[in-house]
Design a protein around this motif. Structure first.
Motif, PDB file in Angstrom:
ATOM      1  N   LYS A  85       0.885  -1.128  -0.092  1.00  0.00           N
ATOM      2  CA  LYS A  85      -0.123   0.121   0.182  1.00  0.00           C
ATOM      3  C   LYS A  85       0.866   1.282   0.048  1.00  0.00           C
ATOM      4  CE  LYS A  85      -2.056   0.377   3.803  1.00  0.00           C
ATOM      5  NZ  LYS A  85      -2.601   0.276   4.946  1.00  0.00           N
ATOM      6  N   SER A 103       1.756   6.360   9.782  1.00  0.00           N
ATOM      7  CA  SER A 103       3.303   6.713  10.279  1.00  0.00           C
ATOM      8  C   SER A 103       2.933   7.513  11.526  1.00  0.00           C
ATOM      9  CB  SER A 103       3.935   7.578   9.269  1.00  0.00           C
ATOM     10  OG  SER A 103       3.418   8.795   8.983  1.00  0.00           O
ATOM     11  N   ARG A 106       2.033   5.451  14.529  1.00  0.00           N
ATOM     12  CA  ARG A 106       3.409   4.835  14.937  1.00  0.00           C
ATOM     13  C   ARG A 106       4.117   5.863  15.497  1.00  0.00           C
ATOM     14  NH1 ARG A 106       5.580   0.452  12.264  1.00  0.00           N
ATOM     15  NH2 ARG A 106       4.032  -0.712  11.035  1.00  0.00           N
ATOM     16  N   ARG A 115       9.605   2.209  12.377  1.00  0.00           N
ATOM     17  CA  ARG A 115       9.266   1.058  11.615  1.00  0.00           C
ATOM     18  C   ARG A 115      10.007  -0.057  12.383  1.00  0.00           C
ATOM     19  NH1 ARG A 115       5.609   2.735   8.204  1.00  0.00           N
ATOM     20  NH2 ARG A 115       6.147   4.904   7.910  1.00  0.00           N
ATOM     21  N   VAL A 138       1.661  -0.232  18.421  1.00  0.00           N
ATOM     22  CA  VAL A 138       1.006   0.469  17.670  1.00  0.00           C
ATOM     23  C   VAL A 138      -0.578   0.168  17.657  1.00  0.00           C
ATOM     24  CG1 VAL A 138       1.390  -0.419  15.313  1.00  0.00           C
ATOM     25  CG2 VAL A 138       0.833   2.105  15.702  1.00  0.00           C
ATOM     26  N   SER A 139      -0.493  -1.492  17.606  1.00  0.00           N
ATOM     27  CA  SER A 139      -2.015  -1.645  17.688  1.00  0.00           C
ATOM     28  C   SER A 139      -2.950  -1.374  18.848  1.00  0.00           C
ATOM     29  CB  SER A 139      -2.201  -3.301  17.873  1.00  0.00           C
ATOM     30  OG  SER A 139      -1.662  -3.708  16.283  1.00  0.00           O
ATOM     31  N   SER A 189      -3.374   2.549  18.498  1.00  0.00           N
ATOM     32  CA  SER A 189      -4.404   2.950  17.500  1.00  0.00           C
ATOM     33  C   SER A 189      -5.915   2.640  17.969  1.00  0.00           C
ATOM     34  CB  SER A 189      -3.710   2.595  16.068  1.00  0.00           C
ATOM     35  OG  SER A 189      -3.898   1.198  15.991  1.00  0.00           O
ATOM     36  N   ARG A 209      -7.499   8.612  18.421  1.00  0.00           N
ATOM     37  CA  ARG A 209      -7.941   8.455  16.817  1.00  0.00           C
ATOM     38  C   ARG A 209      -8.703   9.922  16.748  1.00  0.00           C
ATOM     39  NH1 ARG A 209      -7.165   3.622  14.476  1.00  0.00           N
ATOM     40  NH2 ARG A 209      -8.006   4.471  12.400  1.00  0.00           N
ATOM     41  N   GLY A 213      -4.291   4.617   4.746  1.00  0.00           N
ATOM     42  CA  GLY A 213      -4.565   4.246   6.232  1.00  0.00           C
ATOM     43  C   GLY A 213      -5.400   2.833   6.227  1.00  0.00           C
ATOM     44  N   ARG A 214      -6.353   2.872   7.356  1.00  0.00           N
ATOM     45  CA  ARG A 214      -7.275   1.713   7.474  1.00  0.00           C
ATOM     46  C   ARG A 214      -8.851   2.461   7.652  1.00  0.00           C
ATOM     47  NH1 ARG A 214      -2.532   0.331   7.699  1.00  0.00           N
ATOM     48  NH2 ARG A 214      -1.902  -1.669   8.929  1.00  0.00           N
ATOM     49  N   ASP A 215      -9.030   3.510   7.790  1.00  0.00           N
ATOM     50  CA  ASP A 215     -10.170   4.093   7.915  1.00  0.00           C
ATOM     51  C   ASP A 215     -10.267   5.328   7.150  1.00  0.00           C
ATOM     52  OD1 ASP A 215      -8.281   5.727   9.423  1.00  0.00           O
ATOM     53  OD2 ASP A 215      -9.562   6.298  10.816  1.00  0.00           O
ATOM     54  N   ILE A 216      -9.540   5.534   6.177  1.00  0.00           N
ATOM     55  CA  ILE A 216      -9.815   6.655   5.466  1.00  0.00           C
ATOM     56  C   ILE A 216     -11.060   6.824   4.434  1.00  0.00           C
ATOM     57  CG2 ILE A 216      -8.521   8.295   3.461  1.00  0.00           C
ATOM     58  CD1 ILE A 216      -6.768   7.527   6.179  1.00  0.00           C
ATOM     59  N   ARG A 247     -11.330  -4.274  16.426  1.00  0.00           N
ATOM     60  CA  ARG A 247     -11.231  -3.056  17.706  1.00  0.00           C
ATOM     61  C   ARG A 247     -12.725  -2.406  17.448  1.00  0.00           C
ATOM     62  NH1 ARG A 247      -6.781   0.052  14.428  1.00  0.00           N
ATOM     63  NH2 ARG A 247      -8.194   1.218  13.070  1.00  0.00           N
TER      64      ARG A 247
END
Ligand code: DC
Length: 228
Positions: free
Chosen positions: A12, A32, A35, A86, A94-95, A98, A104, A129-132, A187
């Protein structure tokens, strides 16, 4: 604007950067930012699972995110942390960080401001991202959910790790990919999922160049190419 969501190991980031370059657009790596907050939490000696303390860290950490697709970079309290975020400690922390609601809220507000500024000044931005597509920019004119099989993603991650001089095995990478998929998609706050109107692109059998070509075609088809 292009919203690019999906799990880790789909290429990605590389795809988003190349797409942004090809479109003369800006680029935002929202991962990032999560992170960098996770690194701030570790630096403060806070337990990443302690939501109250993690929220306090998120309120005081000063992030500056670069939006050039050639050299994005990120600083935390003035310190360039592009490489450090990284590392394995941050990847683990980070899990839970986030998954903290307040983190958030803080980061989504910053992301929306960065996107608005890019649209004002440059006319385009590719945001990964994951939720864009679901939360940050539900109004994005093109939303792509990039996926690949867990095996393919683990194999890619192992290759990346060994290229970066980090020790890794496909089994460990697969376990990590599956752990993070589970965490990110179950989550309570903004779980990772494709927006209803996202185009799903599975690149298990596509290389990076092929993936970029497929996305450029989607951009062209929607008439989204920015000119100046
Ligand atoms: O894309 P990445 O691996 O750098 O993301 C790091 C973590 O941040 C990952 O566990 C998922 C999370 N993340 C998120 O929850 N929402 C985003 N928009 C981007 C990343």
């Amino acid at each position: 604007m292009v919203a690019l969501d999906g799990p880790a190991g789909t290429g990605k980031s590389t795809v988003a950067k190349r797409l942004a370059s090809a479109l003369d657009a800006r680029y935002l790596d929202t991962g990032s930012m999560y992170r960098a907050v996770a690194l701030a939490v570790l630096r403060a000696g806070v337990d990443p699972a302690d939501q109250v303390k993690v929220a306090e860290v998120a309120d005081t950490a000063v992030l500056l995110v670069g939006t050039s697709p050639e050299k994005p970079g990120i600083t935390l309290d003035g310190d360039d942390v592009s490489a450090e975020i990284r590392g394995p400690e941050v990847s683990l922390a980070v899990s839970p960080v986030s998954a903290t609601r307040h983190v958030r809220e803080v980061l989504v507000a910053q992301q929306r401001a960065i996107i608005a500024d890019a649209l004002d000044h440059v006319g385009g931005i590719v945001v990964e991202g994951r939720d864009i597509g679901t939360v940050v920019s539900p109004e994005a004119p093109l939303k792509v959910f990039l996926t690949a099989s867990a095996d393919a993603r683990a194999a890619r991650r192992t290759k990346q790790d060994s290229a970066a001089g980090r020790q890794s095995t496909v089994d460990a990478a697969l376990a990590d990919v599956q752990r993070r998929d589970r965490y990110d998609s179950t989550r309570a706050v903004s779980p990772m999922k494709a927006a209803d109107d996202a185009v799903e692109v599975d690149n298990t059998d596509l290389d990076l160049a092929g993936t970029v070509t497929a996305l450029l075609e989607l951009v062209e088809r929607r008439g989204l190419r920015v000119t100046g």
